[in-house]
Design a protein around this motif. Structure first.
Motif, PDB file in Angstrom:
ATOM      1  N   GLU A  45       0.282  -0.888 -11.647  1.00 12.60           N
ATOM      2  CA  GLU A  45      -0.884  -1.726 -11.876  1.00 12.60           C
ATOM      3  C   GLU A  45      -0.711  -3.088 -11.171  1.00 12.60           C
ATOM      4  O   GLU A  45      -1.646  -3.620 -10.560  1.00 12.60           O
ATOM      5  N   ARG A 105      -1.212  -2.687  -7.451  1.00 12.40           N
ATOM      6  CA  ARG A 105      -2.629  -2.583  -7.097  1.00 12.40           C
ATOM      7  C   ARG A 105      -3.277  -3.978  -7.048  1.00 12.40           C
ATOM      8  O   ARG A 105      -4.057  -4.297  -6.136  1.00 12.40           O
ATOM      9  N   GLU A 106      -2.932  -4.836  -8.057  1.00 12.78           N
ATOM     10  CA  GLU A 106      -3.481  -6.194  -8.055  1.00 12.78           C
ATOM     11  C   GLU A 106      -2.978  -6.984  -6.851  1.00 12.78           C
ATOM     12  O   GLU A 106      -3.734  -7.717  -6.197  1.00 12.78           O
ATOM     13  N   GLU A 143       1.696   6.662  -7.148  1.00 14.66           N
ATOM     14  CA  GLU A 143       0.594   7.518  -7.602  1.00 14.66           C
ATOM     15  C   GLU A 143       0.928   8.996  -7.435  1.00 14.66           C
ATOM     16  O   GLU A 143       0.437   9.854  -8.190  1.00 14.66           O
ATOM     17  N   GLU A 198       0.823  -1.208   0.000  1.00 15.48           N
ATOM     18  CA  GLU A 198       0.000   0.000   0.000  1.00 15.48           C
ATOM     19  C   GLU A 198       0.858   1.260   0.000  1.00 15.48           C
ATOM     20  O   GLU A 198       0.555   2.238  -0.706  1.00 15.48           O
ATOM     21  N   VAL A 255       2.190   1.760  -3.528  1.00 12.66           N
ATOM     22  CA  VAL A 255       1.162   2.279  -4.446  1.00 12.66           C
ATOM     23  C   VAL A 255       0.992   3.786  -4.255  1.00 12.66           C
ATOM     24  O   VAL A 255       0.928   4.571  -5.227  1.00 12.66           O
ATOM     25  N   GLU A 256       0.917   4.236  -3.000  1.00 18.76           N
ATOM     26  CA  GLU A 256       0.758   5.660  -2.729  1.00 18.76           C
ATOM     27  C   GLU A 256       1.938   6.460  -3.271  1.00 18.76           C
ATOM     28  O   GLU A 256       1.758   7.553  -3.845  1.00 18.76           O
ATOM     29  N   ARG A 311      -2.007  -5.757  -3.989  1.00 20.82           N
ATOM     30  CA  ARG A 311      -2.648  -5.220  -2.789  1.00 20.82           C
ATOM     31  C   ARG A 311      -4.011  -5.874  -2.579  1.00 20.82           C
ATOM     32  O   ARG A 311      -4.368  -6.285  -1.464  1.00 20.82           O
ATOM     33  N   ASP A 312      -4.779  -6.014  -3.674  1.00 20.89           N
ATOM     34  CA  ASP A 312      -6.097  -6.628  -3.549  1.00 20.89           C
ATOM     35  C   ASP A 312      -5.986  -8.099  -3.126  1.00 20.89           C
ATOM     36  O   ASP A 312      -6.755  -8.579  -2.278  1.00 20.89           O
TER      37      ASP A 312
END
Length: 898
Positions: A696, A699-700, A202, A195, A198-199, A702-703
């Motif tokens: 990308e 993000r996957e 971004e 996480e 990702v931050e 992280r999910d």
């Protein structure tokens, strides 16, 4: 479970034993060290193999035996099984060669020690350690449970009651919970890390950066295209100028080549002219050499016996010499052959003489050995005659034992058997009389007690009112009569035992007489054999000495003939030397002919050289004329090339070439810089695109991690609940088992102890034992006396056995209760209590109880009695089933009285 049959071969002290076991109480009785415990150890070994041994496999194989075998038949849950184990010695190692388990329905078969042990452990729900803790009280381990710590006792009993499985399951659930916690912690950390990544990505504005970089790349591509077009034009100009310069360079190279060829031709002509002069000088030298050789030829020809030096004359002379040489060589070959033959004959005869001498020496040595062997045979003959005389005296001594004996030689064994039969009859009479005597004495004692109280011994009424008061005297007379009969029977038994000793002595003498007869027959045969052997060897020695004399005379004849052959060989060698001198003279004449011929050949070679050199000088003159014509054409072409070169056009081409190359170099540097900048922009664009792909992917991930964390949290809750459930279940079952075990222990201990000193036994949840006295004072079991501790431990073991039997609802019946020497620490009073405990266990439904003991008091408690005896001579044990244990008990009592 019940043991049905055990068969042993070479197992510990048993050579070959087959014993059938039945339900009820079986007492295996015998003296200490007779091998009683080995029977039960064999059953235990059959079930669990090496795991049942305190030592190694070598300990179970009978000393001196190469292999051993154990077979066990048992019934379990209504089904019959058969286990067979074979052991074999390989050097110093003992290995299991066969281990099989089969059932009565032929559907079950296990092969291999590991497979069989695993099957038995699953079938009985206990391994070897659990079997010992539950059903097998081994010798010297009666206090094992009482001496164990509470923790050790807890582990033993929990394992027997299958509670250890629940603890194992709880520990597995706990391990699973800890494992889930580790994975969950790692996954949570990974989720937080993803996480944050990702931050961070971004926040970089990757899409705006990518658009700006692609715009800069388009502008740079336009500049690169323009520079590359200008470089192509400059390269065309450079190539045209280079072509003009290349043509100029080709003409310059041709002109230089012509100059070189002209110089080379001029030099070659000069060198050939010099060579032609040198050849003229060599021709003059060769002509001088011919004159010298002709003078030498005339001198050498004068030393020969030929008139001319031509080839035909020389060949004819050589032919004469060859013929003469052939004749001489034939004579020489014959003479040398004769020398060799005479020499060989002489040497062979001399060698043969030595061999015959050696043979004579060997014959004499063999004769000496035969004389020595004849002496040894004579000594052996004398020793055998002395031994025969000794045996004859011993035979007379043994026969003298039968002079006053009740039987003759050959009847001793039958006599001994008859005496043994009489002794058995006497023992039977003693047992019967002793039983009658005990009954009569008991009747008299009861009557005397009644008389002492004033009552009739028959009807119990007062003496003054009884019509049968005189019967007591008759009973006393009957006791006296029985005592006399018993004394007579004992005297007869003692007399028969003396007769048995005499019979044994006669049997030994009879056996020894048979041995002496066989030995004397062998000695008689040996004496005749040795006597014949000695005579034969002495005769053979005499023959060998005579043969040796003949061999020595033969050797002397061979030496004389050898000397004669050596003399003839010396004369023939002188003839060989004369023939070799004649051959040397022929070789000298041939050498002189060769010298004449070589001189003539040298003259011919010199004349050929003069002719060849003259021809070579003519050839050189012709070649130089041709070279001079070629040199003139080269000089003409050189002048034409000098006139065709335009120096101004060449200089202009050089200027254009320099300008074009300078421009191309500058444009190339500029393009390199542009390409480098374009590559940098391309790499930066690729880096931004990669970061977008990474974003990308993150993000996957992280999910996925979030979903995995949710799953692990749910699994963690489940493992916590499972761990708590197994712990609670184990605690509840242990509490119930502790209550049952405490109740059964008190019942059993009250039965076997039977006094008012102790009130009860307490067993807490951690299996700690406490004995309470009547006054409420608590005691540790170790504070009890030795006999009390032994009874306490036996009570505990029997209570555990009862609890295990009641806790299993028929699916896995308990094994036989086995007590190995349980009376070691017990006095006679406590032994009777043990007999009561055995009877009580029968009342609880235990099908089979096996007791190993040397104590006679336990014999009366047996349904079956197995007696074990060891032969002191062979050190082998045998078993014998006693059909009437009560009779055996009486016999033991009588032996004790004696």
């Amino acid at each position: 479970m019940m043991f049905d049959r055990i068969r042993l071969r070479n197992f510990k002290p048993y050579a070959d034993t087959d014993l059938r076991l039945r339900d009820g109480v079986t007492v295996i009785h015998g003296l200490n060290g007779s091998g009683k415990s080995s029977l039960l150890e064999a059953c235990f070994f059959a079930l669990y193999g090496s795991k049942a041994l305190d030592g190694t496999l070598a300990d179970v194989v009978t000393n001196g035996a190469e292999e051993a075998e154990v077979e066990l038949w048992f019934t379990h849950d209504g089904r019959s099984y058969h286990i067979r184990r074979e052991l074999k010695r390989y050097g110093e190692q003992i290995q299991t060669t066969t281990c099989t388990l089969e059932s009565d329905d032929d559907e079950l078969h296990r092969d291999g020690a590991t497979d069989v042990r695993a099957f038995v452990s699953d079938l009985l729900r206990m391994d070897a350690d659990a079997f010992v803790n539950c059903a097998y009280v081994r010798q010297g381990e009666v206090n094992k449970l009482i001496n164990a710590t509470p923790t050790e006792r807890q582990d033993m009993i929990d394992d027997l009651l299958q509670l250890g499985r629940l603890e194992e399951y709880r520990e597995r659930a706990g391990d699973a919970r800890l494992g889930v916690e580790d994975v969950l912690s790692k996954k949570r950390g990974a989720l937080e890390d993803v996480e944050s990544q990702v931050e961070a990505k971004e926040a970089k504005g990757l899409h705006d950066r990518l658009n700006g970089l692609q715009s800069d790349l388009n502008d740079l591509d336009a500049k690169v295209d323009n520079y590359e077009q200008q470089r192509e034009k400059a390269e065309t100009t450079r190539d045209d100028a280079q072509q003009i310069l290349d043509e100029y360079e080709e003409r310059r190279e041709e002109l230089a080549s012509l100059e070189s060829d002209i110089d080379e031709l001029e030099a070659t002509i000069r060198e050939d002219e010099a060579e032609r002069e040198r050849l003229g000088d060599r021709v003059a030298d060769e002509r001088d050499r011919i004159e010298e050789l002709e003078s030498t030829l005339a001198e050498r020809l004068s030393n020969t016996d030929v008139a001319a030096a031509d080839a035909e004359t020389l060949d004819a002379r050589r032919a004469d010499l060859d013929d003469r040489e052939d004749d001489l060589r034939d004579d020489l070959r014959d003479a040398r052959s004769q020398v060799n033959a005479l020499t060989n004959q002489s040497e062979n005869l001399a060698q043969k003489a030595e061999e015959v001498d050696e043979r004579a020496n060997e014959l004499r040595e063999r004769a000496d050995r035969l004389d020595n062997e004849a002496d040894e045979a004579a000594e052996t003959l004398a020793e055998r005659e002395r031994k025969r005389e000794t045996l004859t005296d011993e035979r007379a001594e043994k026969r003298s034992l039968f002079e006053d004996a009740p039987v003759d030689v050959g009847e001793a064994t039958a006599y001994r058997d008859s005496v043994q039969s009489d002794i058995e009859e006497a023992r039977t009479e003693i047992r019967e009389t002793a039983a009658d005597l005990r009954a009569a004495r008991s009747s008299v004692e009861d009557a005397e007690e009644l008389l002492a109280e004033g009552n009739c011994p028959e009807c119990g009424q007062p003496v003054e009112d009884s019509p049968h008061v005189d019967t007591l005297d008759e009973d006393r007379e009957h006791v006296s009569e029985l005592e006399a009969n018993l004394a007579t029977a004992n005297e007869r038994k003692a007399s028969l035992e003396d007769d048995l000793d005499t019979a044994e002595t006669l049997v030994e003498a009879e056996n020894r007489l048979s041995q002496i007869a066989d030995t004397v027959d062998l000695l008689d045969d040996g004496i005749d054999e040795k006597q014949a052997e000695a005579e034969e060897k002495r005769e053979r020695a005499t023959e060998l000495c005579e043969e040796a004399d003949e061999r020595e005379a033969e050797a002397e004849e061979h030496r004389e003939t050898a000397e004669q052959k050596r003399s003839e060989a010396t004369e023939t060698r002188e003839t060989v030397e004369e023939l070799e001198a004649d051959l040397d003279r022929i070789q000298t004449a041939r050498d002189r002919l060769d010298a004449v011929e070589s001189t003539r050949e040298a003259i011919d070679d010199a004349e050929e050289t003069v002719e060849r050199l003259t021809e070579k000088r003519v050839d050189i003159a012709d070649r130089n004329d041709e070279r001079r014509e070629f040199l003139a054409s080269k000089r003409e072409r050189r002048d034409e090339l000098r006139e065709a070169v335009d120096e101004e056009r060449v200089e202009n081409a050089r200027d254009r070439l320099d300008n074009a190359e300078d421009y191309i170099e500058r444009v190339t540097d500029a393009l390199a810089d542009l390409h480098e900048r374009r590559d940098d922009l391309t790499n930066r664009i690729g880096a931004v695109e990669n970061e977008l792909d990474e974003l990308e992917t993150l993000r996957e991930r992280r999910d996925d991690l979030a979903a995995r964390v949710d799953e692990l949290e749910a699994l963690h809750r489940e493992t916590e609940e499972l761990e708590a459930m197994y712990g609670d279940l184990r605690a509840e079952l242990r509490r119930a088992n502790v209550e049952s075990l405490e109740r059964m222990l008190n019942e059993t201990f009250e039965l076997v102890y039977g006094n008012d000193a102790y009130s009860h036994i307490e067993l807490d949840g951690e299996y700690h034992l406490t004995v309470y006295q009547k006054d409420g004072e608590p005691l540790d079991p170790e504070q009890l006396s030795g006999g009390e501790r032994a009874l306490f431990n036996l009570s505990l073991r029997c209570a555990i056995y009862r609890l295990l039997a009641e806790g299993i609802d028929g699916a896995a019946p308990t094994p036989p209760l086995i007590l190995d020497e349980p009376t070691v620490f017990l006095d006679s009073g406590h032994v009777s209590r043990l007999a009561d405990l055995v009877a009580e266990m029968r009342g609880f439904g235990v099908r089979q109880i096996l007791i190993v003991s040397h104590d006679d008091e336990l014999v009366g408690a047996a349904d079956d009695l197995v007696r074990v005896e060891k032969n002191p001579t062979s050190n082998r044990s045998t078993v014998d089933r006693i059909d009437d244990p009560s009779l055996a008990a009486v016999e033991a009592e009588l032996n004790a009285d004696d």
